[in-house]
Design an enzyme around this catalytic site. Structure first.
Site, short mmCIF file in Angstrom:
data_model
loop_
_atom_site.label_atom_id
_atom_site.label_comp_id
_atom_site.label_asym_id
_atom_site.label_seq_id
_atom_site.Cartn_x
_atom_site.Cartn_y
_atom_site.Cartn_z
N ARG A 202 13.31 -10.87 7.27
CA ARG A 202 13.38 -9.45 7.60
C ARG A 202 13.54 -9.23 9.11
O ARG A 202 14.19 -8.30 9.55
CB ARG A 202 12.09 -8.78 7.09
CG ARG A 202 12.12 -7.30 7.08
CD ARG A 202 11.00 -6.74 6.24
NE ARG A 202 9.69 -6.92 6.86
CZ ARG A 202 8.58 -6.37 6.38
NH1 ARG A 202 8.61 -5.64 5.30
NH2 ARG A 202 7.41 -6.57 6.99
N ARG B 84 11.34 -8.30 11.55
CA ARG B 84 10.64 -7.26 12.31
C ARG B 84 9.78 -7.93 13.37
O ARG B 84 9.51 -9.13 13.27
CB ARG B 84 9.76 -6.48 11.31
CG ARG B 84 9.58 -5.04 11.65
CD ARG B 84 8.94 -4.31 10.49
NE ARG B 84 7.53 -4.69 10.33
CZ ARG B 84 6.78 -4.28 9.32
NH1 ARG B 84 7.31 -3.52 8.37
NH2 ARG B 84 5.52 -4.63 9.23
N LYS C 159 7.37 -2.61 -1.08
CA LYS C 159 6.78 -1.27 -1.16
C LYS C 159 7.63 -0.22 -0.45
O LYS C 159 7.92 0.83 -1.00
CB LYS C 159 5.41 -1.21 -0.45
CG LYS C 159 4.35 -2.10 -0.98
CD LYS C 159 3.02 -1.83 -0.25
CE LYS C 159 3.01 -2.16 1.23
NZ LYS C 159 3.09 -3.57 1.56
N ARG D 121 -5.59 1.05 2.75
CA ARG D 121 -5.52 -0.41 2.83
C ARG D 121 -6.91 -1.04 2.89
O ARG D 121 -7.01 -2.27 2.93
CB ARG D 121 -4.77 -0.80 4.11
CG ARG D 121 -3.46 -1.53 3.89
CD ARG D 121 -2.86 -1.67 5.27
NE ARG D 121 -1.81 -2.60 5.40
CZ ARG D 121 -0.53 -2.24 5.59
NH1 ARG D 121 -0.17 -0.99 5.53
NH2 ARG D 121 0.36 -3.16 5.83
N ARG E 65 -1.32 -11.63 8.07
CA ARG E 65 -1.21 -10.37 7.31
C ARG E 65 -1.49 -10.60 5.83
O ARG E 65 -2.09 -9.75 5.17
CB ARG E 65 0.15 -9.72 7.54
CG ARG E 65 0.10 -8.88 8.79
CD ARG E 65 1.44 -8.49 9.38
NE ARG E 65 2.43 -8.02 8.47
CZ ARG E 65 3.73 -8.30 8.58
NH1 ARG E 65 4.17 -9.07 9.55
NH2 ARG E 65 4.57 -7.81 7.74
P1 AMP Z 1 3.37 -2.02 7.26
O1 AMP Z 1 4.65 -1.47 7.80
O2 AMP Z 1 2.78 -1.16 6.17
O3 AMP Z 1 3.46 -3.47 6.89
O4 AMP Z 1 2.31 -1.94 8.45
C1 AMP Z 1 2.51 -2.67 9.66
C2 AMP Z 1 1.19 -2.79 10.42
O5 AMP Z 1 0.68 -1.47 10.72
C3 AMP Z 1 0.07 -3.47 9.65
O6 AMP Z 1 0.13 -4.88 9.75
C4 AMP Z 1 -1.16 -2.88 10.35
O7 AMP Z 1 -1.38 -3.50 11.61
C5 AMP Z 1 -0.75 -1.45 10.60
N1 AMP Z 1 -1.10 -0.55 9.47
C6 AMP Z 1 -0.26 0.16 8.66
N2 AMP Z 1 -0.93 0.86 7.74
C7 AMP Z 1 -2.25 0.60 7.97
C8 AMP Z 1 -3.46 1.00 7.35
N3 AMP Z 1 -3.47 1.83 6.29
N4 AMP Z 1 -4.63 0.54 7.86
C9 AMP Z 1 -4.66 -0.27 8.94
N5 AMP Z 1 -3.56 -0.72 9.56
C10 AMP Z 1 -2.35 -0.29 9.09
#
Ligand code: AMP
Length: 194
Positions: A136, A138, A13, A88, A149
């Site tokens: 990755r 991270r 994404k 989400r 996740r």
């Molecule tokens: P991402 O980089 O999109 O994978 O997000 C990393 C982490 O940030 C996720 O595992 C969540 O803990 C938090 N996060 C990001 N976007 C959201 C969202 N829309 N709602 C809740 N937690 C989020």
């Protein structure tokens, strides 16, 4: 162009959203990036979010709503945007519908249902996702957190696919191909009807 990028962690994404945002000259808004920046800067929001992120859990909806509302009201979001990682959960999507009525570029006094919004789902099988995430590196990409996740995604985020499908705003793309092939397909499906 008003796009939401959905799909499990590791589906690509972020990469695809950034490529298309550069191409179309609209902001790429990643709630994960915003949250990570808050964690690094040790802001009150970052302090609250960190434990959830490290555990692979979603950060509480209320915190996300404030972040997104503030970001969507910035002048650069007027001409459109690509949202990566938001909404989400179903409550986030419902909140976003109400927000779309007010924000610049949101389409004016209509509901999210009537807006020119499209929700892209990048579909990738779990075994490919785990391999991609492990490579990755991270901070939240260790095996236990990755598993959590993916589970959180299936339980809380996947229902949004039906939500947008019912509204005929869903675009489904096979993400289990090379980065270039996925970009080409996204361009083909998304441009022309904006
Ligand atoms: P991402 O980089 O999109 O994978 O997000 C990393 C982490 O940030 C996720 O595992 C969540 O803990 C938090 N996060 C990001 N976007 C959201 C969202 N829309 N709602 C809740 N937690 C989020």
């Amino acid at each position: 162009m008003q796009l939401i990028f959905m799909g499990p962690p590791g589906a690509g994404k972020g990469t695809q959203a950034q490529l298309l945002a550069d191409l179309w000259k609209i902001p790429h808004i990643s709630t994960g990036d915003i949250l990570r920046a808050c964690v690094v800067a040790k802001t009150p929001l970052g302090e609250k979010a960190k434990a959830y992120m490290d555990a692979g859990e979603l950060v509480p909806d209320g915190l996300l709503m404030d972040i997104v509302q503030e970001r969507m009201n910035q002048p650069d979001a007027k001409a459109g945007w690509i949202l990566d990682g938001f909404p989400r959960t179903v409550p986030q999507a419902a909140f976003f519908d109400t927000l779309l009525c007010d924000v610049p570029g949101g389409g004016g006094p209509k509901s999210g249902k009537d807006c020119a919004l499209r929700a892209v789902n990048l579909d990738v099988p779990d075994n490919v996702l785990v391999t991609r995430l492990l490579s990755r590196g991270r901070q939240d990409d260790n095996e236990q957190t990755i598993r959590r996740r993916l589970q959180v995604y299936r339980e809380q985020t996947e229902p949004l696919i039906e939500f947008y499908r019912d509204r005929e705003q869903l675009v489904e793309v096979d993400g289990d191909r090379s980065m270039q092939e996925v970009t080409a397909q996204l361009q083909q499906v998304l441009s022309g009807n904006s």
